[in-house]
Write a protein that holds these residues in place. Structure first.
Motif, PDB file in Angstrom:
ATOM      1  N   CYS A  73       0.694  -1.290   0.066  1.00 35.52           N
ATOM      2  CA  CYS A  73       0.073   0.040  -0.077  1.00 35.52           C
ATOM      3  C   CYS A  73       0.824   1.337   0.146  1.00 35.52           C
ATOM      4  O   CYS A  73       1.834   1.453   0.882  1.00 35.52           O
TER       5      CYS A  73
ATOM      6  N   CYS B  48      -7.357  -1.355   0.464  1.00 35.22           N
ATOM      7  CA  CYS B  48      -6.160  -1.743   1.570  1.00 35.22           C
ATOM      8  C   CYS B  48      -7.153  -1.872   2.587  1.00 35.22           C
ATOM      9  O   CYS B  48      -7.926  -0.978   3.026  1.00 35.22           O
TER      10      CYS B  48
ATOM     11  N   ARG C 180      -6.370  -2.007   5.812  1.00 29.39           N
ATOM     12  CA  ARG C 180      -5.760  -1.252   7.108  1.00 29.39           C
ATOM     13  C   ARG C 180      -6.602   0.039   7.216  1.00 29.39           C
ATOM     14  O   ARG C 180      -7.012   0.423   8.280  1.00 29.39           O
ATOM     15  N   HIS C 181      -6.692   0.986   6.418  1.00 28.10           N
ATOM     16  CA  HIS C 181      -7.292   2.362   6.292  1.00 28.10           C
ATOM     17  C   HIS C 181      -8.394   2.529   5.312  1.00 28.10           C
ATOM     18  O   HIS C 181      -8.533   3.531   5.100  1.00 28.10           O
TER      19      HIS C 181
HETATM   20  S1  FES Z   1      -1.982   1.070   4.996  1.00 18.56           S
HETATM   21 FE1  FES Z   1      -3.046   1.004   3.226  1.00 18.56          FE
HETATM   22  S2  FES Z   1      -4.606   2.601   3.735  1.00 18.56           S
HETATM   23 FE2  FES Z   1      -3.380   2.659   5.230  1.00 18.56          FE
END
Ligand code: FES
Length: 142
Positions: A53, A77, A79-80
């Motif tokens: 990412c 992604c 994660r966020h």
């Molecule tokens: S690590 Fe992928 S959006 Fe934050």
């Protein structure tokens, strides 16, 4: 001369889906290093990206284990929740908006999705769960 390395058969990735692989590359010092990538399919179009990412450098599928926003058919992604255009890798929603996934050159050859001219380590692997583990499965070149 163009060198192709088969990653998987086209039928192994369903339309609208994406699948990750961990290959092995040689770094500048000649050491084997895990190289996580994924292949996304839309119809008969396949797109390859490094599984990194652009926000924090994490694997897109690390949280919660998918590459997709299945409702909207975007790459995502976990994660966020950044969203990416599957055709270009460009982030259009999320903390890395305006940045892009790193594309990798692939072609479909005789029913296989293949990397093009990527110098892989001699022993490479597929579907390794641990991104820090250097795979041991051999990829054969065409
Ligand atoms: S690590 Fe992928 S959006 Fe934050």
């Amino acid at each position: 001369m163009t060198e192709l390395f088969a990653i998987c058969a086209t039928y192994e990735i369903q339309d609208g889906d994406a699948r990750g692989f961990v290959l092995a590359r040689l770094d500048a010092d000649g050491n084997k290093k895990a190289w996580p990538i994924f292949i996304a399919r839309r119809g008969n179009s396949f797109h390859g990206y490094e599984n990194v990412c652009p926000h924090e450098g994490k694997r897109l599928d690390a949280y919660p284990g998918e590459f997709l926003d299945r409702e909207a058919n975007f790459l995502a992604c976990g994660r966020h929740q950044a969203k990416f255009d599957p055709d270009t890798g460009a982030c259009f929603i999320g903390p890395c908006k305006g940045k892009s996934l790193t594309p990798i050159e692939i072609v479909v050859d005789d029913g296989d999705v293949c990397l093009v001219n990527v110098p892989l380590a001699e022993e490479d692997g597929l579907d390794v769960e641990d991104p820090n583990e250097v795979p041991e499965v051999l990829i054969t070149g065409d």
